[in-house]
Design a protein around this motif. Sequence first.
Motif, short mmCIF file in Angstrom:
data_model
loop_
_atom_site.label_atom_id
_atom_site.label_comp_id
_atom_site.label_asym_id
_atom_site.label_seq_id
_atom_site.Cartn_x
_atom_site.Cartn_y
_atom_site.Cartn_z
N ASN A 38 -7.62 -4.39 3.34
CA ASN A 38 -8.58 -3.82 2.30
C ASN A 38 -9.74 -4.73 1.94
OD1 ASN A 38 -7.26 -4.48 -0.79
ND2 ASN A 38 -6.09 -4.73 1.08
N ALA A 93 -8.47 -2.00 -3.03
CA ALA A 93 -9.17 -0.62 -2.66
C ALA A 93 -8.46 0.46 -2.26
CB ALA A 93 -10.17 -1.27 -1.59
N LEU A 96 -8.71 3.60 0.46
CA LEU A 96 -9.42 4.09 1.69
C LEU A 96 -9.23 5.72 1.80
CD1 LEU A 96 -7.75 1.32 4.15
CD2 LEU A 96 -10.03 1.34 2.97
N PHE A 135 0.86 -1.11 -0.20
CA PHE A 135 -0.09 -0.16 -0.02
C PHE A 135 0.91 1.25 -0.02
CE2 PHE A 135 0.94 -0.47 4.55
CZ PHE A 135 1.13 0.81 4.90
N MET A 170 -4.35 0.58 -1.65
CA MET A 170 -3.94 -0.78 -1.11
C MET A 170 -4.27 -1.47 -2.78
SD MET A 170 -5.40 -1.12 2.47
CE MET A 170 -4.23 -1.71 3.60
#
Length: 183
Positions: free
Chosen positions: A137, A27, A29, A4, A24
């Motif tokens: 994630n 996904a 965030l 990430f 990540m």
Amino acid sequence: MGNFSERRHHYDNGNRSVDWIVVMQHAVLLIEVKSTRPTDPIRLGSTAMWETLSTKLRKAYSQIEKANRNVSDRHPAFAEIPHDLPRLGLIVTMESFAFVNTPEVQSRLDTESTIPTLVCASQEVELLVTLRSTPINRFLLDFMTDSEKEVFDLSNELTAQPVDAFCRNEVMDAAWDSYDWGL
């Protein structure tokens, strides 16, 4: 936490979007931190509860929405953020706000959320980052998009995990070890 990257994003003459954007594998965030906790009207369920609760969280939701829109619109300041990954919003508070993630409470908050967005307490994030059985994630994607769990708090889902699903918190261990404790 796996592969990430994270960045603090400022754009348009220093205007802030969210506190952190964590990219990540599965996904992105969008994390907004609010140093707030439930006050007496919220704890006691008084008539002022809804206005107080909405005031405390409205800005966090709008900052996540603004960042999400900037990623979607490929704003130049967000060009390095993948626009094709699912995005999740995390509003981190000092203490837990009971029932704040339920559909009933969400409908009363007068906030807008076009991506799955979860309010959680800092101690829940401290536990989340020690999860080793599933990439964070993936865990958040599964949890936040499961309609049967929309009334759950993050702590419910984390405490349902087996004890061996977690490792020690390396940040907390390093902080603890930085003190000589008079030895």
